[in-house]
Scaffold this motif. Structure first.
Motif, mmCIF file in Angstrom:
data_model
loop_
_atom_site.group_PDB
_atom_site.id
_atom_site.type_symbol
_atom_site.label_atom_id
_atom_site.label_comp_id
_atom_site.label_asym_id
_atom_site.label_seq_id
_atom_site.Cartn_x
_atom_site.Cartn_y
_atom_site.Cartn_z
ATOM 1 N N GLU A 116 76.068 -24.127 76.438
ATOM 2 C CA GLU A 116 75.803 -23.858 75.024
ATOM 3 C C GLU A 116 77.027 -23.318 74.295
ATOM 4 O O GLU A 116 77.105 -23.378 73.071
ATOM 5 N N THR A 141 67.093 -13.481 66.542
ATOM 6 C CA THR A 141 65.876 -14.170 66.986
ATOM 7 C C THR A 141 65.374 -15.177 65.957
ATOM 8 O O THR A 141 64.739 -16.173 66.319
ATOM 9 N N ASN A 143 62.511 -13.975 72.967
ATOM 10 C CA ASN A 143 63.033 -13.262 71.800
ATOM 11 C C ASN A 143 62.395 -11.882 71.622
ATOM 12 O O ASN A 143 63.039 -10.954 71.120
ATOM 13 N N SER A 166 68.262 -27.728 71.691
ATOM 14 C CA SER A 166 68.471 -27.161 70.366
ATOM 15 C C SER A 166 68.424 -28.206 69.257
ATOM 16 O O SER A 166 68.354 -27.860 68.090
ATOM 17 N N ILE A 168 59.723 -19.210 74.161
ATOM 18 C CA ILE A 168 60.804 -18.811 73.258
ATOM 19 C C ILE A 168 60.450 -17.505 72.544
ATOM 20 O O ILE A 168 61.315 -16.653 72.316
ATOM 21 N N ASP A 184 60.800 -23.446 64.358
ATOM 22 C CA ASP A 184 61.675 -22.811 65.347
ATOM 23 C C ASP A 184 62.830 -22.086 64.678
ATOM 24 O O ASP A 184 63.865 -21.848 65.316
ATOM 25 N N ASN A 185 62.662 -21.734 63.425
ATOM 26 C CA ASN A 185 63.711 -21.033 62.696
ATOM 27 C C ASN A 185 63.047 -20.223 61.588
ATOM 28 O O ASN A 185 62.205 -20.746 60.841
ATOM 29 N N CYS A 197 64.901 -19.425 78.104
ATOM 30 C CA CYS A 197 65.464 -19.538 76.750
ATOM 31 C C CYS A 197 66.952 -19.194 76.777
ATOM 32 O O CYS A 197 67.325 -18.022 76.903
ATOM 33 N N SER A 246 69.117 -19.380 74.359
ATOM 34 C CA SER A 246 69.522 -18.620 73.178
ATOM 35 C C SER A 246 69.236 -17.136 73.369
ATOM 36 O O SER A 246 70.044 -16.279 72.990
ATOM 37 N N SER A 256 66.147 -18.993 66.369
ATOM 38 C CA SER A 256 65.491 -19.880 67.328
ATOM 39 C C SER A 256 63.975 -19.753 67.377
ATOM 40 O O SER A 256 63.327 -20.368 68.222
ATOM 41 N N THR A 257 63.401 -18.949 66.476
ATOM 42 C CA THR A 257 61.943 -18.862 66.452
ATOM 43 C C THR A 257 61.482 -18.407 65.071
ATOM 44 O O THR A 257 62.294 -18.106 64.198
ATOM 45 N N ARG A 267 65.700 -27.918 66.668
ATOM 46 C CA ARG A 267 65.905 -26.763 65.796
ATOM 47 C C ARG A 267 66.916 -27.080 64.713
ATOM 48 O O ARG A 267 66.781 -26.640 63.575
#
Length: 450
Positions: free
Chosen positions: A307, A424, A206, A332, A202, A379-380, A243, A245, A427-428, A335
């Motif tokens: 998604e 980004t 990103n 997801s 991920i 993850d955020n 990934c 996202s 999701s990370t 997350r």
């Protein structure tokens, strides 16, 4: 294996010495700083940060800055600081650094990660901005720097695609430290999810998203078609990261580029033609791909479309059972449930959070499957900053974002990079290294050497 590491290290340091002596070190250091892995270095003690090769190069960069700086900060400058007119937006930048250091000082006697984070803020963020200010690169030097980053990223794109298809991870030979540093190997739809030097798929996906605006900018400057190839490689690398996202972020950035950057009608027509040719070429090549790649690309496309509201069976057409993935839930979900960590932190440690590295301890919990549980990852970006540094750290990040927003007028590609960064963080974790590189370029570009 050790011989390969020694040869790579020797070649790297020969390149380092050559670039240093020939005033090219900026173009050598920044790609190393951005892309060399954390696990490539010397591990003295768990109580100390890893002495990574990129940090060794950072020390050499400090010497380089002092040797070749175009600006000076001397005692008389500091003494007369009250008479220096500082743009008002820079107070938000100063606030960011002050608040983040304060939030980590709270746990400096409790967790080793606290002073490691302070070290990272001071050395890898403050110093990076100061170094660019002192060096004051010309426009031509900035363009050369961006080209060096883009060409290095092309190597990362190719290696990512290679390791995904072959299951061979070339950069694993650089794992030279003794402590456990995450370096994931995950399989999806029958292929390995690309990671290269970025520790997690991920993060790799990103990082490719963050590099895409730089590729577009170099293309706008040079108008060379080779950078269209770079964009295609970037997209393929994202696909091979697995990934979804990141794929959506790439498409969003491409759409914003078309709307904000390309204004003239003939340019838009040319863009549309180029994109159409690229898509047709890919579809033609797609029909001749081996079965495993054919399935991987089709399954990835379906999962991305799912998604945004579709309901395709991503496992349809799988050559064998081992290439299928579970359909019991979406990736997801973890997350989304991590947002509950903000609530948990607000209840227990709202001001300072649980301290840097909270994701690796059992102090922090998230609510999912009807109970509070631990997940040893962030993850955020917002969850990371609030749970680790509480309200103070969150205010610090808000100050930084305000500073960036107030500087967006300088050039549209700064806005494109900023949007990419914000995407980004959904999701990370916060990829501060890349963010501060983008900031360093944009806030100094317009300045002239004194």
């Amino acid at each position: 294996m050790q011989i390969m590491v020694l040869c790579f290290t020797l070649a790297l340091f020969i390149g380092c010495i050559y670039c240093f002596k020939n005033k090219l070190y900026l173009y050598f250091f920044i790609p190393c700083f951005l892309f060399l892995p954390d696990y490539y270095g010397i591990d003295i003690s768990d109580a100390l940060p890893v002495i990574s090769v990129s940090r060794i190069f950072l020390i050499l960069f400090a010497i380089y800055v002092l040797k070749y700086k175009r600006r000076s900060i001397n005692f008389s400058t500091i003494k007369n600081i009250k008479h220096i007119k500082i743009p008002s937006e820079y107070y938000f930048l100063f606030t960011y650094f002050i608040l983040r250091i304060i939030s980590n000082l709270r746990y400096i006697t409790t967790y080793n990660q606290a002073y490691k984070t302070i070290f990272s803020i001071v050395i890898e963020q403050v110093f990076l901005l100061l170094a660019f200010y002192l060096l004051s690169p010309t426009k031509e030097e900035y363009i050369t720097l961006l080209k060096s980053v883009v060409w290095t990223s092309n190597i990362l794109f190719l290696v990512g695609i290679f390791e995904s298809i072959t299951f061979i991870k070339p950069f694993d030979i650089l794992y030279t430290v003794s402590r456990g540093i995450i370096n994931e190997s995950q399989v999806k739809f029958g292929l390995l999810r690309a990671t290269t030097t970025m520790l997690m798929p991920i993060i790799y996906g990103n990082v490719c998203v963050l590099l895409f605006p730089l590729i577009l900018y170099v293309y706008e400057i040079t108008r060379k078609k080779i950078y269209i190839v770079s964009s295609v490689l970037c997209f393929l690398a994202i696909i091979h990261s697995g990934c979804r996202s990141s794929v959506l972020y790439f498409i969003a950035i491409l759409g914003i580029y078309f709307i904000l950057i390309i204004k003239k009608r003939d340019r838009r027509i040319q863009f549309s033609k180029t994109l159409t040719v690229v898509i047709i070429c890919f579809l033609v090549i797609y029909t001749f791909l081996p079965t495993n790649l054919h399935f991987y690309y089709s399954a990835t496309a379906k999962s991305v479309l799912n998604e945004v509201g579709f309901n395709f069976d991503v496992n349809e057409g799988a050559p064998n059972e081992s290439m299928k993935i579970s359909m019991t839930g979406r990736d997801s979900t973890p997350r989304i449930v991590q947002l509950s960590g903000i609530y948990y932190t607000a209840l227990h440690h709202p001001i300072f959070g649980f301290g840097a590295g909270a994701q690796n301890r059992d102090d922090l919990k998230y609510y999912f499957y009807q109970k509070w549980q631990t997940i040893h990852t962030f993850d955020n970006g917002l969850v990371e900053i609030f749970c680790s540094e509480g309200i103070i750290g969150t205010l610090a990040l808000a100050s930084l974002l305000i500073f960036i927003t107030l500087n967006l007028h300088k050039r549209k590609f700064y806005l494109l990079s900023f949007i990419a960064y914000l995407l980004t963080t959904i999701s990370t974790i916060n990829l501060f290294t890349f963010l501060f590189f983008i900031i360093a370029i944009n806030i100094n570009w317009d300045y002239k050497p004194e």
